[in-house]
Enzyme design. Structure first.
Site, PDB file in Angstrom:
ATOM      1  N   GLU A  87       9.224-109.866  17.212  1.00  0.00           N
ATOM      2  CA  GLU A  87       9.422-108.834  16.184  1.00  0.00           C
ATOM      3  C   GLU A  87      10.831-108.952  15.628  1.00  0.00           C
ATOM      4  O   GLU A  87      11.822-108.803  16.357  1.00  0.00           O
ATOM      5  CB  GLU A  87       9.207-107.423  16.749  1.00  0.00           C
ATOM      6  CG  GLU A  87       9.384-106.414  15.625  1.00  0.00           C
ATOM      7  CD  GLU A  87       9.407-104.956  16.046  1.00  0.00           C
ATOM      8  OE1 GLU A  87       9.036-104.609  17.178  1.00  0.00           O
ATOM      9  OE2 GLU A  87       9.841-104.142  15.195  1.00  0.00           O
ATOM     10  N   HIS A 120       4.757-105.504  26.299  1.00  0.00           N
ATOM     11  CA  HIS A 120       5.712-104.958  25.340  1.00  0.00           C
ATOM     12  C   HIS A 120       7.138-104.985  25.900  1.00  0.00           C
ATOM     13  O   HIS A 120       7.423-104.312  26.891  1.00  0.00           O
ATOM     14  CB  HIS A 120       5.281-103.504  25.055  1.00  0.00           C
ATOM     15  CG  HIS A 120       6.089-102.800  24.022  1.00  0.00           C
ATOM     16  ND1 HIS A 120       6.766-101.623  24.288  1.00  0.00           N
ATOM     17  CD2 HIS A 120       6.313-103.084  22.713  1.00  0.00           C
ATOM     18  CE1 HIS A 120       7.359-101.204  23.195  1.00  0.00           C
ATOM     19  NE2 HIS A 120       7.095-102.068  22.221  1.00  0.00           N
ATOM     20  N   ARG A 121       8.000-105.770  25.301  1.00  0.00           N
ATOM     21  CA  ARG A 121       9.379-105.987  25.786  1.00  0.00           C
ATOM     22  C   ARG A 121       9.339-106.586  27.200  1.00  0.00           C
ATOM     23  O   ARG A 121      10.219-106.321  28.020  1.00  0.00           O
ATOM     24  CB  ARG A 121      10.198-104.695  25.778  1.00  0.00           C
ATOM     25  CG  ARG A 121      10.140-103.936  24.462  1.00  0.00           C
ATOM     26  CD  ARG A 121      10.937-102.643  24.474  1.00  0.00           C
ATOM     27  NE  ARG A 121      10.581-101.802  23.346  1.00  0.00           N
ATOM     28  CZ  ARG A 121      11.051-100.598  23.118  1.00  0.00           C
ATOM     29  NH1 ARG A 121      11.954-100.076  23.937  1.00  0.00           N
ATOM     30  NH2 ARG A 121      10.650 -99.892  22.076  1.00  0.00           N
ATOM     31  N   LYS A 176      13.802-107.502  14.062  1.00  0.00           N
ATOM     32  CA  LYS A 176      14.302-106.123  13.926  1.00  0.00           C
ATOM     33  C   LYS A 176      15.277-106.066  12.752  1.00  0.00           C
ATOM     34  O   LYS A 176      16.460-105.760  12.912  1.00  0.00           O
ATOM     35  CB  LYS A 176      15.002-105.706  15.236  1.00  0.00           C
ATOM     36  CG  LYS A 176      14.027-105.226  16.294  1.00  0.00           C
ATOM     37  CD  LYS A 176      13.475-103.838  15.942  1.00  0.00           C
ATOM     38  CE  LYS A 176      12.486-103.328  16.977  1.00  0.00           C
ATOM     39  NZ  LYS A 176      11.519-102.379  16.426  1.00  0.00           N
ATOM     40  N   ASP A 194      11.839-108.223  20.816  1.00  0.00           N
ATOM     41  CA  ASP A 194      12.552-107.782  19.615  1.00  0.00           C
ATOM     42  C   ASP A 194      13.798-108.639  19.447  1.00  0.00           C
ATOM     43  O   ASP A 194      14.511-108.866  20.432  1.00  0.00           O
ATOM     44  CB  ASP A 194      12.999-106.328  19.781  1.00  0.00           C
ATOM     45  CG  ASP A 194      11.838-105.425  20.161  1.00  0.00           C
ATOM     46  OD1 ASP A 194      11.020-105.139  19.282  1.00  0.00           O
ATOM     47  OD2 ASP A 194      11.753-105.031  21.338  1.00  0.00           O
ATOM     48  N   HIS A 199      16.147-104.617  21.686  1.00  0.00           N
ATOM     49  CA  HIS A 199      15.403-103.741  20.776  1.00  0.00           C
ATOM     50  C   HIS A 199      16.277-102.988  19.782  1.00  0.00           C
ATOM     51  O   HIS A 199      15.984-102.934  18.587  1.00  0.00           O
ATOM     52  CB  HIS A 199      14.578-102.735  21.587  1.00  0.00           C
ATOM     53  CG  HIS A 199      13.794-101.785  20.741  1.00  0.00           C
ATOM     54  ND1 HIS A 199      14.316-100.600  20.275  1.00  0.00           N
ATOM     55  CD2 HIS A 199      12.539-101.860  20.244  1.00  0.00           C
ATOM     56  CE1 HIS A 199      13.410 -99.986  19.551  1.00  0.00           C
ATOM     57  NE2 HIS A 199      12.317-100.726  19.512  1.00  0.00           N
ATOM     58  N   GLU A 254       5.674-109.423  23.894  1.00  0.00           N
ATOM     59  CA  GLU A 254       6.193-108.889  22.632  1.00  0.00           C
ATOM     60  C   GLU A 254       7.689-108.719  22.854  1.00  0.00           C
ATOM     61  O   GLU A 254       8.109-108.171  23.882  1.00  0.00           O
ATOM     62  CB  GLU A 254       5.552-107.536  22.305  1.00  0.00           C
ATOM     63  CG  GLU A 254       5.911-106.961  20.942  1.00  0.00           C
ATOM     64  CD  GLU A 254       7.166-106.092  20.904  1.00  0.00           C
ATOM     65  OE1 GLU A 254       7.596-105.730  19.809  1.00  0.00           O
ATOM     66  OE2 GLU A 254       7.736-105.779  21.973  1.00  0.00           O
ATOM     67  N   ASP A 311       3.391-101.542  27.830  1.00  0.00           N
ATOM     68  CA  ASP A 311       4.511-101.649  28.782  1.00  0.00           C
ATOM     69  C   ASP A 311       3.989-101.951  30.181  1.00  0.00           C
ATOM     70  O   ASP A 311       4.750-102.258  31.083  1.00  0.00           O
ATOM     71  CB  ASP A 311       5.269-100.309  28.871  1.00  0.00           C
ATOM     72  CG  ASP A 311       5.874 -99.869  27.558  1.00  0.00           C
ATOM     73  OD1 ASP A 311       6.180-100.740  26.728  1.00  0.00           O
ATOM     74  OD2 ASP A 311       6.044 -98.640  27.362  1.00  0.00           O
TER      75      ASP A 311
HETATM   76  O1  G3P Z   1       5.598-104.493  18.186  1.00  0.00           O
HETATM   77  C1  G3P Z   1       5.125-103.238  18.516  1.00  0.00           C
HETATM   78  C2  G3P Z   1       6.231-102.278  18.835  1.00  0.00           C
HETATM   79  O2  G3P Z   1       7.148-102.924  19.656  1.00  0.00           O
HETATM   80  C3  G3P Z   1       6.931-101.736  17.620  1.00  0.00           C
HETATM   81  O3  G3P Z   1       7.795-100.681  17.926  1.00  0.00           O
HETATM   82  O4  G3P Z   1       9.995 -99.674  18.384  1.00  0.00           O
HETATM   83  O5  G3P Z   1       8.690-100.627  20.264  1.00  0.00           O
HETATM   84  O6  G3P Z   1       9.754-102.125  18.594  1.00  0.00           O
HETATM   85  P1  G3P Z   1       9.105-100.786  18.829  1.00  0.00           P
HETATM   86 CA    CA Z   2       9.014-104.213  19.254  1.00  0.00          CA
END
Ligand code: G3P
Ligand code: CA
Length: 245
Positions: A109, A7-8, A111, A36, A49, A34, A229
């Site tokens: 993702e 994640h990120r 945004k 953003d 993000h 993942e 994460d």
């Molecule tokens: O893609 C899952 C998650 O990243 C969505 O929430 O706020 O972390 O971008 P956020």
């Molecule tokens: Ca995200």
């Protein structure tokens, strides 16, 4: 096998959404990233993000008010320094180019649930096609109009709706918009929803899964993937569970 999405990037240890975090996620053994994306004033797709640069960089203001050149001067490693090196906000192009040197999958993702970022879908798809990565990309968003639009532009690229509240039979909804997967907030991903989604041919990838017990539950039930994460921790737990089976 349950796939591990960083994640990120490897954001528990390295500055989120930077090339450093992506490279470290790959080194940790993650199957996927993942990320953003937002748009700069001059239309560059960049990986960050928040709509504002304030939380993760040494600058202030909205991403959409910076040109790409101006944005590159900011240090996105500012909030989690691990080296003295400056970490710029990456462009999507930079990441996709690097992805041609490895086998990672990437969940992009969009945004665009706050600012519409008109044209972002076309720009992302054009770049994914340029690097021939359509079969390693999943486009997700909380803006479901945007992912359906993306699917219409590029049916060869997988889409997945993000959601944070309980949906009734999310696999039925996913099929109705031609999504092959769903990305629910972990709290809504009960065993029943996970099993029914998989049984109905829909991949389910809950976010954000950082606790050991949650990881164990998802690996044991053979959830399609988890978004975390902590890719290194997830790798270790996945190995333990697999060797016990
Ligand atoms: O893609 C899952 C998650 O990243 C969505 O929430 O706020 O972390 O971008 P956020
Ligand atoms: Ca995200």
């Amino acid at each position: 096998m349950t796939m591990i999405f960083a994640h990120r990037g490897y954001s528990a240890k390295f500055p989120e959404n930077t090339m450093q975090a992506f490279i470290e996620a790959e080194k940790a053994g993650a199957d996927a990233l993942e990320i953003d994306v937002q748009l700069t004033k001059d239309g560059e797709v960049v990986i960050i993000h928040d709509e504002k640069v304030d939380r993760v960089t040494n600058g202030q203001g909205y991403v959409k008010e910076f040109t790409y050149k101006e944005l590159r001067k900011l240090d996105a490693g500012f909030h989690k320094k691990t080296t003295a090196k400056m970490e710029p906000i990456p462009s999507l192009e930079e990441l996709l180019e690097w992805m041609t040197t490895n086998r990672l999958i990437c969940n992009i993702e969009l945004k665009n649930n706050f600012f519409p970022y008109e044209g972002i879908e076309e720009k992302v798809i054009k770049m994914v096609r340029k690097y021939n990565l359509s079969n390693r990309i999943i486009i997700s968003s909380f803006n479901h109009y945007s992912i359906v639009y993306s699917y219409r532009l590029a049916p060869e690229i997988e889409i997945a709706p993000l959601y944070s509240e309980n949906l009734y039979m999310p696999w039925v909804y996913a099929k109705s918009i031609r999504a092959k997967g769903i990305h629910p907030k972990l709290i809504t991903a009960t065993d029943e929803v996970i099993l029914a989604s998989i049984e109905n041919g829909i991949q389910i990838r809950p976010y954000t899964v950082n606790k050991e017990d949650d990881m164990k539950r998802l690996f044991s039930i053979r959830c399609s993937a988890l978004i975390t994460d902590e890719p290194k921790k997830a790798m270790k737990i996945r190995q333990q569970i697999q060797s016990a089976i």
